[in-house]
Design a protein around this motif. Structure first.
Motif, PDB file in Angstrom:
ATOM      1  N   ALA A 323       6.820  -4.648  -3.088  1.00  0.00           N
ATOM      2  CA  ALA A 323       6.787  -3.934  -4.558  1.00  0.00           C
ATOM      3  C   ALA A 323       5.995  -2.232  -4.262  1.00  0.00           C
ATOM      4  N   TYR A 324       4.730  -2.805  -3.821  1.00  0.00           N
ATOM      5  CA  TYR A 324       3.558  -2.054  -4.053  1.00  0.00           C
ATOM      6  C   TYR A 324       2.801  -1.820  -3.144  1.00  0.00           C
ATOM      7  N   LYS A 325       3.416  -1.454  -2.320  1.00  0.00           N
ATOM      8  CA  LYS A 325       3.467  -0.715  -0.599  1.00  0.00           C
ATOM      9  C   LYS A 325       1.938   0.312  -0.876  1.00  0.00           C
ATOM     10  N   GLU A 326       2.124   0.822  -1.331  1.00  0.00           N
ATOM     11  CA  GLU A 326       0.772   2.525  -1.932  1.00  0.00           C
ATOM     12  C   GLU A 326      -0.470   1.097  -2.587  1.00  0.00           C
ATOM     13  N   TRP A 327      -0.587  -0.052  -2.348  1.00  0.00           N
ATOM     14  CA  TRP A 327      -2.170  -0.520  -2.465  1.00  0.00           C
ATOM     15  C   TRP A 327      -2.042  -1.752  -1.289  1.00  0.00           C
ATOM     16  N   ASN A 328      -1.563  -2.186  -0.195  1.00  0.00           N
ATOM     17  CA  ASN A 328      -1.122  -2.981   0.556  1.00  0.00           C
ATOM     18  C   ASN A 328      -2.803  -2.720   1.450  1.00  0.00           C
ATOM     19  N   GLU A 329      -3.314  -1.877   1.616  1.00  0.00           N
ATOM     20  CA  GLU A 329      -4.643  -1.588   1.591  1.00  0.00           C
ATOM     21  C   GLU A 329      -5.617  -1.717   1.817  1.00  0.00           C
ATOM     22  N   LEU A 330      -5.743  -2.318  -0.075  1.00  0.00           N
ATOM     23  CA  LEU A 330      -6.988  -2.403  -0.889  1.00  0.00           C
ATOM     24  C   LEU A 330      -6.988  -3.873  -1.063  1.00  0.00           C
ATOM     25  N   SER A 331      -8.618  -4.122  -1.516  1.00  0.00           N
ATOM     26  CA  SER A 331      -8.488  -4.832  -1.672  1.00  0.00           C
ATOM     27  C   SER A 331      -9.840  -5.625  -2.618  1.00  0.00           C
ATOM     28  N   PHE A 332      -8.947  -6.838  -3.608  1.00  0.00           N
ATOM     29  CA  PHE A 332      -9.660  -7.406  -4.725  1.00  0.00           C
ATOM     30  C   PHE A 332      -9.575  -8.533  -4.146  1.00  0.00           C
ATOM     31  N   PRO A 333     -10.816  -8.839  -4.138  1.00  0.00           N
ATOM     32  CA  PRO A 333     -11.239 -10.124  -3.281  1.00  0.00           C
ATOM     33  C   PRO A 333     -11.442 -11.008  -4.256  1.00  0.00           C
ATOM     34  N   ILE A 334     -11.423 -10.822  -5.718  1.00  0.00           N
ATOM     35  CA  ILE A 334     -11.607 -12.418  -6.472  1.00  0.00           C
ATOM     36  C   ILE A 334      -9.528 -12.287  -6.701  1.00  0.00           C
ATOM     37  N   SER A 335      -9.191 -11.783  -6.787  1.00  0.00           N
ATOM     38  CA  SER A 335      -7.183 -11.522  -7.207  1.00  0.00           C
ATOM     39  C   SER A 335      -7.371 -12.404  -5.493  1.00  0.00           C
TER      40      SER A 335
END
Ligand SMILES: *Cc1c(COP(=O)(O)O)cnc(C)c1O
Length: 366
Positions: A323-335
């Motif tokens: 649903a949030y394809k635009e964020w798929n390349e981002l990295s949130f290591p703690i999450s």
């Protein structure tokens, strides 16, 4: 099998009261925006300590309506940014993007699972208009520092209180800490209806009036429409049930605290990371009891084999959802770490002593 949540048992605890309330509502012939809704709203406002409580159709709508209300009032505009925790349930984020606002994700703290307040300021831009805090798992996230950040940058603090009804911070209830709060009464929440239901609480008269209209086709007066509103009302049957259960919420939450304490004291498996009990126990209402281990999937399979049903809250972080394809390349290591390691044990108020002991024993023997 020890069920993760035995809703039948939870609600049968109040069988007579709930059946009386339902029958009375059925026989009244009045099913929307009547006395039951009014009564529940008044009791909820009094319980939370806010001037207003507005019954709506569900928790997602509660949050959508708060943000939409701020847009109608000129406080926010589509394109503005709202800070949200990166590990929240997707609904918090959907409420932001549904309004054309831009969710800006901030990582949580590993030990509390709540947004890391010290990482908020670096994400604030000239477009930031609000911080949507989520009292995740039933634990309050709030501080004087958060208030100062909001004041300094002129931001609204919106609480997603779907998981934390009854929790307190310095004597104030969650839902009365920020500028407005959204509640969910989804059946599995600490205060659960017999279907979908939600509410907004606020001390802001203008916002309350705007939300009331927005939830009713944008109308405060029949057939006069001031906004392009929606239909998001709390029905009388759900309000009647919720009014019964609200009277018992403190006792329900206290039972959860006792179980959480026992888990924390008696689970002693070095492979398991336990959630932390806040110094002030009133800050947590233990909507879920989340443990963490690198061998999460093995643990879940093992517990199933031992007759303990568990759930993963949540398996996929929002930024990795399609649903949030635009964020798929981002990295949130703690999450990402949390999402791959968390497992929720049963912690409902109807667990029996022997069931609690079985859960502890099974986790310790893993
Ligand atoms: C349940 C929940 C919601 C959505 O509530 P619904 O009533 O299911 O729409 C929003 N945010 C959080 C954190 C939730 O747990």
């Amino acid at each position: 099998m020890i069920k993760f949540l035995d809703l039948q048992k939870v609600n049968l605890n109040y069988q007579q009261e709930i059946e009386d309330a339902l029958l009375q509502t059925f026989r009244s012939g009045w099913y929307l925006q009547g006395e039951k809704n009014k009564g529940f709203e008044a009791n909820l406002a009094q319980y939370i300590g806010t001037k207003h409580a507005i019954g709506v159709a569900n928790g997602l709508d509660a949050l959508r309506l708060i943000l939409r209300g701020y847009i109608e009032l000129g406080v926010m505009s589509p394109g503005d940014e709202i800070i949200v925790p990166s590990n929240t349930y997707i609904a918090s984020i959907l409420a932001v993007s549904d309004n054309g606002l831009v969710p800006v994700l901030v990582e949580p703290e590993l030990n509390t699972y709540n947004i890391d307040i010290s990482k908020i300021e670096e994400k604030i831009t000239s477009k930031t208009k609000g911080i949507l805090i989520v009292h995740l798992q039933g634990r309050v996230v709030f501080s004087d520092q958060l208030k100062e950040i909001a004041e300094k940058h002129n931001l609204k603090i919106i609480e997603d209180n779907a998981q934390a009804i009854g929790a307190e911070w310095k004597g104030l209830k969650s839902g009365n800490l920020g500028d407005a709060a959204g509640f969910s009464f989804y059946p599995g929440k600490n205060l659960g209806a017999l279907g979908d239901a939600g509410a907004v609480t606020t001390n802001d008269d203008d916002l309350a009036q705007t939300i009331r209209a927005l939830a009713n086709y944008g109308s405060n007066q029949k057939y006069v429409n001031i906004y392009k509103g929606l239909n998001s009302r709390l029905d009388e049957l759900q309000a009647a049930v919720l009014d019964v259960k609200l009277k018992h919420i403190d006792k329900e939450n206290e039972t959860r605290r006792v179980i959480a304490k026992k888990f924390i004291e008696e689970i002693k498996n070095p492979a398991i990371i336990l959630p932390e009990n806040p110094e002030n126990e009133a800050e947590h209402v233990w909507h879920v009891f989340v443990i963490r281990t690198a061998k999460r999937d093995e643990l879940q399979a093992y517990l199933t084999e031992k007759g303990v049903q568990t759930i993963i809250h949540y398996p996929i972080p929002p930024h990795q959802q399609q649903a949030y394809k635009e964020w798929n390349e981002l990295s949130f290591p703690i999450s990402e770490k949390m999402h791959s390691e968390v497992l929720s044990l049963p912690i409902s108020s109807v667990l029996e002593e022997d069931e609690i002991n079985t859960i502890i024993k099974a986790v310790n023997e893993f």
